[in-house]
Design a protein around this motif. Structure first.
Motif, PDB file in Angstrom:
ATOM      1  N   ASP A 176     -10.976 -16.950 -66.307  1.00  0.00           N
ATOM      2  CA  ASP A 176     -11.356 -16.821 -67.906  1.00  0.00           C
ATOM      3  C   ASP A 176      -9.917 -16.548 -68.521  1.00  0.00           C
ATOM      4  N   SER A 177      -8.814 -17.067 -67.860  1.00  0.00           N
ATOM      5  CA  SER A 177      -7.551 -17.084 -68.375  1.00  0.00           C
ATOM      6  C   SER A 177      -6.994 -18.031 -69.265  1.00  0.00           C
ATOM      7  N   GLY A 178      -7.885 -18.892 -69.675  1.00  0.00           N
ATOM      8  CA  GLY A 178      -7.465 -19.969 -70.848  1.00  0.00           C
ATOM      9  C   GLY A 178      -7.156 -19.441 -72.026  1.00  0.00           C
ATOM     10  N   GLY A 179      -6.662 -20.145 -72.813  1.00  0.00           N
ATOM     11  CA  GLY A 179      -6.063 -19.658 -74.415  1.00  0.00           C
ATOM     12  C   GLY A 179      -4.503 -19.549 -74.267  1.00  0.00           C
ATOM     13  N   LEU A 180      -4.110 -18.762 -75.410  1.00  0.00           N
ATOM     14  CA  LEU A 180      -2.835 -18.645 -75.481  1.00  0.00           C
ATOM     15  C   LEU A 180      -2.381 -16.921 -75.302  1.00  0.00           C
ATOM     16  N   GLY A 181      -1.157 -16.878 -75.779  1.00  0.00           N
ATOM     17  CA  GLY A 181      -0.655 -15.583 -75.571  1.00  0.00           C
ATOM     18  C   GLY A 181      -0.626 -14.878 -74.096  1.00  0.00           C
ATOM     19  N   PRO A 182      -0.955 -13.596 -74.087  1.00  0.00           N
ATOM     20  CA  PRO A 182      -0.646 -12.800 -72.880  1.00  0.00           C
ATOM     21  C   PRO A 182      -1.315 -13.682 -71.565  1.00  0.00           C
ATOM     22  N   GLN A 183      -2.594 -14.188 -71.964  1.00  0.00           N
ATOM     23  CA  GLN A 183      -3.474 -14.557 -71.138  1.00  0.00           C
ATOM     24  C   GLN A 183      -2.773 -16.156 -70.494  1.00  0.00           C
ATOM     25  N   LEU A 184      -2.199 -16.661 -71.348  1.00  0.00           N
ATOM     26  CA  LEU A 184      -1.614 -17.876 -70.651  1.00  0.00           C
ATOM     27  C   LEU A 184      -0.227 -17.442 -69.788  1.00  0.00           C
ATOM     28  N   GLU A 185       0.259 -16.424 -70.245  1.00  0.00           N
ATOM     29  CA  GLU A 185       1.376 -15.817 -69.446  1.00  0.00           C
ATOM     30  C   GLU A 185       0.941 -15.580 -67.815  1.00  0.00           C
ATOM     31  N   LYS A 186      -0.229 -14.955 -67.974  1.00  0.00           N
ATOM     32  CA  LYS A 186      -0.931 -14.413 -66.573  1.00  0.00           C
ATOM     33  C   LYS A 186      -1.344 -15.756 -65.878  1.00  0.00           C
ATOM     34  N   ALA A 187      -1.889 -16.773 -66.683  1.00  0.00           N
ATOM     35  CA  ALA A 187      -2.203 -18.207 -66.043  1.00  0.00           C
ATOM     36  C   ALA A 187      -0.839 -18.642 -65.089  1.00  0.00           C
ATOM     37  N   LEU A 188       0.251 -19.048 -65.747  1.00  0.00           N
ATOM     38  CA  LEU A 188       1.408 -19.323 -65.425  1.00  0.00           C
ATOM     39  C   LEU A 188       1.810 -18.507 -64.108  1.00  0.00           C
ATOM     40  N   GLU A 189       1.909 -17.145 -64.557  1.00  0.00           N
ATOM     41  CA  GLU A 189       2.253 -16.470 -63.290  1.00  0.00           C
ATOM     42  C   GLU A 189       1.267 -16.666 -61.999  1.00  0.00           C
ATOM     43  N   THR A 190       0.133 -16.751 -62.248  1.00  0.00           N
ATOM     44  CA  THR A 190      -1.080 -16.964 -61.300  1.00  0.00           C
ATOM     45  C   THR A 190      -0.893 -18.335 -60.350  1.00  0.00           C
ATOM     46  N   ALA A 191      -0.289 -19.363 -61.060  1.00  0.00           N
ATOM     47  CA  ALA A 191      -0.054 -20.719 -60.778  1.00  0.00           C
ATOM     48  C   ALA A 191       1.207 -20.722 -59.965  1.00  0.00           C
ATOM     49  N   PHE A 192       2.340 -20.099 -59.981  1.00  0.00           N
ATOM     50  CA  PHE A 192       3.514 -20.002 -59.439  1.00  0.00           C
ATOM     51  C   PHE A 192       3.193 -19.175 -58.031  1.00  0.00           C
ATOM     52  N   LEU A 193       2.617 -18.163 -58.298  1.00  0.00           N
ATOM     53  CA  LEU A 193       2.531 -17.128 -57.181  1.00  0.00           C
ATOM     54  C   LEU A 193       1.582 -17.965 -56.016  1.00  0.00           C
ATOM     55  N   SER A 194       0.596 -18.445 -56.568  1.00  0.00           N
ATOM     56  CA  SER A 194      -0.490 -18.951 -55.835  1.00  0.00           C
ATOM     57  C   SER A 194       0.069 -20.118 -54.840  1.00  0.00           C
ATOM     58  N   LEU A 195       0.723 -21.193 -55.530  1.00  0.00           N
ATOM     59  CA  LEU A 195       1.289 -22.177 -54.861  1.00  0.00           C
ATOM     60  C   LEU A 195       2.048 -21.548 -53.749  1.00  0.00           C
ATOM     61  N   ASP A 196       3.140 -20.462 -54.086  1.00  0.00           N
ATOM     62  CA  ASP A 196       3.888 -19.928 -53.244  1.00  0.00           C
ATOM     63  C   ASP A 196       3.411 -19.432 -51.857  1.00  0.00           C
ATOM     64  N   ASN A 197       2.511 -18.819 -52.257  1.00  0.00           N
ATOM     65  CA  ASN A 197       1.590 -18.125 -51.181  1.00  0.00           C
ATOM     66  C   ASN A 197       0.948 -19.326 -50.124  1.00  0.00           C
ATOM     67  N   ASP A 198       0.311 -20.436 -50.745  1.00  0.00           N
ATOM     68  CA  ASP A 198      -0.114 -21.624 -50.220  1.00  0.00           C
ATOM     69  C   ASP A 198       1.242 -22.131 -49.164  1.00  0.00           C
ATOM     70  N   ILE A 199       2.298 -22.380 -49.804  1.00  0.00           N
ATOM     71  CA  ILE A 199       3.134 -22.943 -48.898  1.00  0.00           C
ATOM     72  C   ILE A 199       3.681 -22.007 -47.704  1.00  0.00           C
TER      73      ILE A 199
END
Length: 477
Positions: A176-199
């Motif tokens: 449910d993190s679609g949209g703009l503002g703080p939610q989009l910031e959370k989405a970007l953080e999640t993507a970076f950290l999740s890919l790093d964890n997968d690596i």
């Protein structure tokens, strides 16, 4: 020519290093450097240039990109794409270190992770209900531009499995993190950290009871990154490390100005140093940051990969040391992790004064300041009109034609050699002077031998995206 680390390329062909009491350490003779013709210089500079129109988007019309290698192979990477299920555009620049593998892997995968995190939960759930392979899912989520990287089948299969698992986690926790503002910031953080964890997980996964050296090499190398997400007038920039994103702003009263949208994570950033010191015991205060580097070794203080600064001491001894030797263990390695892939996200609402966005690796920013880069692209915009024939449209008034002629006359004074703005930046970064372009200087930069070129310049990767002023005017009404 004074370049990286105080080294100097002298006109007589020597290289030397500057110290406080004068120039010393003159070394090998390079007077025999080949002299390139202007045509040869242009051919080299344009080898990797690319332009993509963004039809159907809203606030950005097109972008130019280019890359110039210093390392062999190039350790930078870039990626651009359009989110198919939202309105977002993504521009990414990645600067690898310790090899090129991490930057290449991150550039190929991160935008897909971001595109998934941006979806509302119901859209992602509906997407997952349809039977698709990982490759079909990636294609369904993101339209990639100019993507030339291909993984070998077994590695691609592993990455596909990780992506499917990640999508399931997103659906459960972050859908449910679609949209703009703080939610989009959370989405970007999640993507970076999740890919790093997968690596990390992929590197530790045993295949036939053995660690795969290829996935381990990705985890042991690293990459800093900057990714810009644009949706209408909303611009978010996520960064780890020292790549930079700079907005070119123009007003009739003040001319061109530059707005830096990223924060550099290195020892010059006292707030960042303080953050790291606060995460470790006081007994390590003199060793966590030493000689302006993390544990005396790594310059960026945030990065993807680089798990030699993240894994536990036990894992390092069990997994890394058998492959890379005792030297792979950083000194004073007591309380890991010392490094994070969490990006710092900034937000900017675009206005009609915002004309373009430059994102680039530090290879460009070593040679140009943000304002210099913005002024060069601004001049390129004015001069570029002269590269095409003047074509008044039917029904134009004489006053409008006259305005076109006046602009063209002004543009002729700034007529660029290159139509691509990223190439224009490259050329001026290497050979620009207060008196104009110095062809001999560019030729020297492009013909330095492989054993010394890294002293004088880094890999350079640049993307310049141009806004649609008319669209942004309507947004501001």
């Amino acid at each position: 020519m004074v370049m990286r680390g105080g080294w100097i390329l002298l006109n007589n062909g020597y290289i030397a290093k500057r110290f406080n009491d004068g120039i010393k350490c003159c070394s090998r003779w390079y007077a025999s450097l080949p002299k390139l013709t202007p045509e040869e210089v242009t051919r080299i500079l344009r080898t990797n240039e690319f332009t993509q129109e963004l039809k159907g988007s809203n606030s950005f019309m097109y972008y130019d990109s280019n890359q110039l290698a210093s390392n062999n192979p190039l350790e930078d990477a870039r990626a651009e794409g359009r989110c198919r299920l939202t309105n977002g555009l993504l521009f990414g620049i990645f600067d690898g270190h310790g090899g090129n593998s991490c930057a290449q892997v991150v550039s190929k995968r991160l935008l897909h992770y971001i595109s998934a995190c941006l979806l509302p939960r119901e859209v992602l759930d509906e997407t997952l209900k349809q039977s698709r392979t990982p490759e079909q899912l990636r294609e369904h989520l993101l339209e990639c531009f100019h993507d030339k990287t291909e993984f070998v089948p077994e590695i691609d299969k592993l990455y596909g499995e990780s992506f499917l698992s990640f999508l399931g986690e997103v659906s459960e926790k972050y859908g449910d993190s679609g949209g703009l503002g703080p939610q989009l910031e959370k989405a970007l953080e999640t993507a970076f950290l999740s890919l790093d964890n997968d690596i990390s997980s992929e590197a530790l996964k045993k295949v036939k009871r053995q660690i795969d050296a290829r996935t381990l090499s990705v985890a042991m190398s690293g990459a800093v990154a900057v990714v810009a997400h644009v949706d209408g007038p909303h611009l978010h920039v996520a960064g780890v490390g020292d790549c930079q994103a700079v907005l070119g702003i123009y007003s009739d009263e003040e001319g061109w100005s530059a707005k830096v949208l990223t924060v550099e994570h290195n020892a010059d950033n006292r707030e960042e140093v303080g953050r790291i010191l606060s995460e470790h015991p006081a007994s390590e205060s003199r060793t966590v940051i030493k000689m302006e580097r993390l544990l005396g070794q790594l310059a960026p203080l945030r990065a993807l990969g680089d798990f030699r600064y993240k894994w536990s001491k036990e894992l390092m001894k069990k997994i890394v040391v058998p492959y890379y030797g005792e030297g792979a263990m950083p000194p004073n390695y007591h309380t890991p992790p010392y490094l994070t892939a969490k990006p710092q996200v900034t937000y900017h609402k675009l206005t009609p004064k915002d004309k373009f966005l430059i994102i680039a690796t530090d290879g460009l920013w070593d040679l140009l300041s943000p304002l210099e880069a913005v002024q060069l692209v601004g001049e390129h915009m004015s001069g570029k009109v002269t590269l095409n024939s003047l074509q008044p449209t039917a029904g134009m008034k004489l006053s409008e034609i006259n305005n076109m002629l006046v602009k063209r006359k002004e543009g002729l004074k700034k007529k660029p050699l290159d139509e691509n703005a990223a190439t224009h930046l490259l050329r001026n970064a290497l050979g620009g002077t207060e008196c104009g372009m110095d062809h001999a200087k560019v030729s020297q930069f492009l013909t330095l031998p492989s054993e010394v070129v890294r002293i004088f310049r880094d890999d350079i990767s640049i993307t310049v995206g141009y806004t649609d002023t008319d669209f942004l005017k309507n947004c501001s009404l």
